[in-house]
Design an enzyme around this catalytic site. Structure first.
Site, PDB file in Angstrom:
ATOM      1  N   LYS A  21       0.833  -1.217   0.000  1.00 16.45           N
ATOM      2  CA  LYS A  21       0.000   0.000   0.000  1.00 16.45           C
ATOM      3  C   LYS A  21       0.866   1.265   0.000  1.00 16.45           C
ATOM      4  O   LYS A  21       0.645   2.176  -0.797  1.00 16.45           O
ATOM      5  CB  LYS A  21      -0.947   0.010   1.226  1.00 16.45           C
ATOM      6  CG  LYS A  21      -1.913  -1.169   1.274  1.00 16.45           C
ATOM      7  CD  LYS A  21      -2.822  -1.134   2.491  1.00 16.45           C
ATOM      8  CE  LYS A  21      -2.114  -1.188   3.823  1.00 16.45           C
ATOM      9  NZ  LYS A  21      -1.386  -2.444   4.105  1.00 16.45           N
ATOM     10  N   SER A  22       1.864   1.300   0.883  1.00 19.40           N
ATOM     11  CA  SER A  22       2.711   2.507   0.961  1.00 19.40           C
ATOM     12  C   SER A  22       3.486   2.695  -0.335  1.00 19.40           C
ATOM     13  O   SER A  22       3.691   3.833  -0.783  1.00 19.40           O
ATOM     14  CB  SER A  22       3.712   2.419   2.112  1.00 19.40           C
ATOM     15  OG  SER A  22       3.077   2.035   3.273  1.00 19.40           O
ATOM     16  N   THR A  23       3.921   1.603  -0.931  1.00 22.36           N
ATOM     17  CA  THR A  23       4.672   1.679  -2.189  1.00 22.36           C
ATOM     18  C   THR A  23       3.806   2.300  -3.281  1.00 22.36           C
ATOM     19  O   THR A  23       4.254   3.189  -4.020  1.00 22.36           O
ATOM     20  CB  THR A  23       5.122   0.263  -2.612  1.00 22.36           C
ATOM     21  OG1 THR A  23       5.810  -0.333  -1.514  1.00 22.36           O
ATOM     22  CG2 THR A  23       5.998   0.284  -3.842  1.00 22.36           C
ATOM     23  N   ARG A  48       9.676   3.736  12.093  1.00 23.52           N
ATOM     24  CA  ARG A  48      10.701   2.906  11.438  1.00 23.52           C
ATOM     25  C   ARG A  48      11.797   3.836  10.932  1.00 23.52           C
ATOM     26  O   ARG A  48      11.549   5.042  10.751  1.00 23.52           O
ATOM     27  CB  ARG A  48      10.088   2.161  10.248  1.00 23.52           C
ATOM     28  CG  ARG A  48       9.045   1.160  10.656  1.00 23.52           C
ATOM     29  CD  ARG A  48       8.423   0.486   9.440  1.00 23.52           C
ATOM     30  NE  ARG A  48       7.339  -0.377   9.854  1.00 23.52           N
ATOM     31  CZ  ARG A  48       6.199  -0.542   9.183  1.00 23.52           C
ATOM     32  NH1 ARG A  48       6.000   0.084   8.031  1.00 23.52           N
ATOM     33  NH2 ARG A  48       5.269  -1.350   9.632  1.00 23.52           N
ATOM     34  N   ARG A 141      11.209  -6.559   3.621  1.00 22.64           N
ATOM     35  CA  ARG A 141      11.157  -5.141   3.990  1.00 22.64           C
ATOM     36  C   ARG A 141      12.094  -4.876   5.172  1.00 22.64           C
ATOM     37  O   ARG A 141      12.641  -3.783   5.293  1.00 22.64           O
ATOM     38  CB  ARG A 141       9.714  -4.724   4.325  1.00 22.64           C
ATOM     39  CG  ARG A 141       9.557  -3.225   4.488  1.00 22.64           C
ATOM     40  CD  ARG A 141       8.097  -2.813   4.592  1.00 22.64           C
ATOM     41  NE  ARG A 141       7.493  -3.240   5.842  1.00 22.64           N
ATOM     42  CZ  ARG A 141       6.205  -3.109   6.144  1.00 22.64           C
ATOM     43  NH1 ARG A 141       5.370  -2.571   5.277  1.00 22.64           N
ATOM     44  NH2 ARG A 141       5.725  -3.538   7.293  1.00 22.64           N
ATOM     45  N   ARG A 152       1.370 -10.190  11.930  1.00 25.23           N
ATOM     46  CA  ARG A 152       0.802  -9.495  10.781  1.00 25.23           C
ATOM     47  C   ARG A 152       0.232 -10.489   9.765  1.00 25.23           C
ATOM     48  O   ARG A 152      -0.796 -10.229   9.136  1.00 25.23           O
ATOM     49  CB  ARG A 152       1.851  -8.566  10.153  1.00 25.23           C
ATOM     50  CG  ARG A 152       2.023  -7.295  10.954  1.00 25.23           C
ATOM     51  CD  ARG A 152       3.235  -6.466  10.630  1.00 25.23           C
ATOM     52  NE  ARG A 152       3.348  -5.354  11.571  1.00 25.23           N
ATOM     53  CZ  ARG A 152       3.094  -4.069  11.309  1.00 25.23           C
ATOM     54  NH1 ARG A 152       2.794  -3.704  10.091  1.00 25.23           N
ATOM     55  NH2 ARG A 152       3.177  -3.145  12.238  1.00 25.23           N
TER      56      ARG A 152
HETATM   57  P1  ADP Z   1       2.320  -1.931   3.149  1.00 20.92           P
HETATM   58  O1  ADP Z   1       2.366  -0.427   3.111  1.00 20.92           O
HETATM   59  O2  ADP Z   1       1.076  -2.481   2.536  1.00 20.92           O
HETATM   60  O3  ADP Z   1       2.582  -2.496   4.521  1.00 20.92           O
HETATM   61  P2  ADP Z   1       4.838  -1.760   1.628  1.00 20.92           P
HETATM   62  O4  ADP Z   1       4.479  -0.752   0.598  1.00 20.92           O
HETATM   63  O5  ADP Z   1       5.706  -1.328   2.757  1.00 20.92           O
HETATM   64  O6  ADP Z   1       3.509  -2.467   2.216  1.00 20.92           O
HETATM   65  O7  ADP Z   1       5.502  -2.987   0.853  1.00 20.92           O
HETATM   66  C1  ADP Z   1       6.065  -4.088   1.550  1.00 20.92           C
HETATM   67  C2  ADP Z   1       7.326  -4.561   0.795  1.00 20.92           C
HETATM   68  O8  ADP Z   1       6.937  -5.175  -0.425  1.00 20.92           O
HETATM   69  C3  ADP Z   1       8.275  -3.425   0.458  1.00 20.92           C
HETATM   70  O9  ADP Z   1       9.600  -3.856   0.696  1.00 20.92           O
HETATM   71  C4  ADP Z   1       8.017  -3.168  -1.037  1.00 20.92           C
HETATM   72  O10 ADP Z   1       9.161  -2.703  -1.692  1.00 20.92           O
HETATM   73  C5  ADP Z   1       7.614  -4.569  -1.534  1.00 20.92           C
HETATM   74  N1  ADP Z   1       6.665  -4.576  -2.670  1.00 20.92           N
HETATM   75  C6  ADP Z   1       5.626  -3.736  -2.894  1.00 20.92           C
HETATM   76  N2  ADP Z   1       4.962  -4.078  -4.019  1.00 20.92           N
HETATM   77  C7  ADP Z   1       5.582  -5.165  -4.518  1.00 20.92           C
HETATM   78  C8  ADP Z   1       5.380  -6.004  -5.692  1.00 20.92           C
HETATM   79  N3  ADP Z   1       4.387  -5.781  -6.545  1.00 20.92           N
HETATM   80  N4  ADP Z   1       6.213  -7.031  -5.878  1.00 20.92           N
HETATM   81  C9  ADP Z   1       7.243  -7.286  -5.016  1.00 20.92           C
HETATM   82  N5  ADP Z   1       7.498  -6.552  -3.900  1.00 20.92           N
HETATM   83  C10 ADP Z   1       6.682  -5.502  -3.657  1.00 20.92           C
HETATM   84  P1  5GP Z   2       2.034  -0.168   9.798  1.00 16.35           P
HETATM   85  O1  5GP Z   2       2.407  -0.384  11.243  1.00 16.35           O
HETATM   86  O2  5GP Z   2       2.551  -1.280   8.913  1.00 16.35           O
HETATM   87  O3  5GP Z   2       2.355   1.209   9.296  1.00 16.35           O
HETATM   88  O4  5GP Z   2       0.436  -0.259   9.712  1.00 16.35           O
HETATM   89  C1  5GP Z   2      -0.229  -1.384  10.213  1.00 16.35           C
HETATM   90  C2  5GP Z   2      -1.662  -1.380   9.775  1.00 16.35           C
HETATM   91  O5  5GP Z   2      -2.340  -0.272  10.367  1.00 16.35           O
HETATM   92  C3  5GP Z   2      -1.852  -1.238   8.268  1.00 16.35           C
HETATM   93  O6  5GP Z   2      -2.810  -2.212   7.860  1.00 16.35           O
HETATM   94  C4  5GP Z   2      -2.424   0.153   8.095  1.00 16.35           C
HETATM   95  O7  5GP Z   2      -3.325   0.215   7.010  1.00 16.35           O
HETATM   96  C5  5GP Z   2      -3.173   0.322   9.396  1.00 16.35           C
HETATM   97  N1  5GP Z   2      -3.426   1.718   9.770  1.00 16.35           N
HETATM   98  C6  5GP Z   2      -2.625   2.794   9.588  1.00 16.35           C
HETATM   99  N2  5GP Z   2      -3.227   3.905  10.045  1.00 16.35           N
HETATM  100  C7  5GP Z   2      -4.446   3.524  10.511  1.00 16.35           C
HETATM  101  C8  5GP Z   2      -5.564   4.224  11.096  1.00 16.35           C
HETATM  102  O8  5GP Z   2      -5.574   5.434  11.284  1.00 16.35           O
HETATM  103  N3  5GP Z   2      -6.628   3.474  11.455  1.00 16.35           N
HETATM  104  C9  5GP Z   2      -6.668   2.121  11.275  1.00 16.35           C
HETATM  105  N4  5GP Z   2      -7.789   1.485  11.663  1.00 16.35           N
HETATM  106  N5  5GP Z   2      -5.656   1.447  10.714  1.00 16.35           N
HETATM  107  C10 5GP Z   2      -4.561   2.137  10.345  1.00 16.35           C
END
Ligand code: ADP
Ligand code: 5GP
Length: 204
Positions: A21-23, A48, A141, A152
């Site tokens: 999602k963040s990517t 982080r 990651r 998770r």
């Molecule tokens: P989220 O925000 O959903 O927790 P991230 O954006 O931090 O996930 O992505 C998790 C890891 O997966 C990162 O290291 C990112 O570079 C990698 N990643 C994202 N999209 C892909 C993809 N399509 N294929 C392989 N790796 C990916």
């Molecule tokens: P992370 O610790 O990896 O940043 O986030 C963990 C989870 O918390 C992810 O699934 C993200 O979507 C969710 N999250 C981030 N912000 C919020 C928020 O404000 N409310 C809720 N319910 N979930 C959140």
């Protein structure tokens, strides 16, 4: 109040931790610096490496978080993997005041709560191609301990179940190939119609 035009309806992005999602969001904000606004949540988790207070999150203590709950500051809030996360009313309001589309990145309990409000967003679920891929991404990651990865992944299964059984989302995108997923994501963010993906069988 008249309803927001389709493009300005908030976009709620959800999907298991590590799915990308963040990517996807980083790419979108880089390509369109003025069109969108990220709903910067409050969290009690530690930053982080590279995360900046006020950018990815407002990092707060448990005491501050509880005080904000008491004040009714959150549209929704949830406990996830041992930490608290919440979306501020004020945060979303500020983004909308700038005329930008507000994008929320939240987990499933938050989605359920938002459904009880009048925010009226579009719900987009980002799915991994498989649970094995999700595990690899979370591990690669390098931000989580093994026990945090386990937690998770366990939560990921219930997130996918929620998406599957309750059909809680308007659109599903499988983040398999990043470029392909981004093209679809971009269209959804810009308010264009797409044919979404089917949820893969994610029981492994
Ligand atoms: P989220 O925000 O959903 O927790 P991230 O954006 O931090 O996930 O992505 C998790 C890891 O997966 C990162 O290291 C990112 O570079 C990698 N990643 C994202 N999209 C892909 C993809 N399509 N294929 C392989 N790796 C990916
Ligand atoms: P992370 O610790 O990896 O940043 O986030 C963990 C989870 O918390 C992810 O699934 C993200 O979507 C969710 N999250 C981030 N912000 C919020 C928020 O404000 N409310 C809720 N319910 N979930 C959140």
């Amino acid at each position: 109040m008249s309803p927001l035009p389709e493009f300005l309806r908030p976009l709620v992005l959800s999907g298991p931790s590590g799915v990308g999602k963040s990517t996807l969001l980083q790419r979108l904000f880089a390509e369109f610096p003025d069109k969108f606004g990220f709903s910067v949540s409050h969290t009690t988790r530690s930053p982080r490496p590279g995360e900046v207070d006020g950018k990815q999150y407002h990092f707060v203590t448990q005491q501050t978080f509880k005080e904000l709950i008491r004040q009714g500051a959150f549209i929704e809030h949830a406990e996830f993997s041992g930490n608290f996360y919440g979306t501020g009313f004020e945060t979303v309001r500020q983004v909308q005041q700038q005329g930008r589309r507000c994008i929320l990145d939240i987990e499933a309990q938050g989605v359920r709560q938002i459904k009880q409000t009048n925010l009226n967003p579009v719900y987009l679920f980002i799915s991994p191609p498989s649970m094995a891929d999700l595990r690899t991404r979370l591990q690669k990651r390098g931000t989580e301990t093994e026990s945090s990865v386990q937690k998770r992944l366990a939560t990921a299964l219930s997130e996918v179940k929620y998406a599957k059984e309750e059909k809680a989302h308007d659109i599903v995108i499988v983040n398999d190939d990043l470029d392909r997923a981004y093209e679809l994501f971009k269209k959804v963010a810009l308010g264009e119609e797409i044919v979404g993906d089917n949820l893969p069988p994610l029981d492994d």
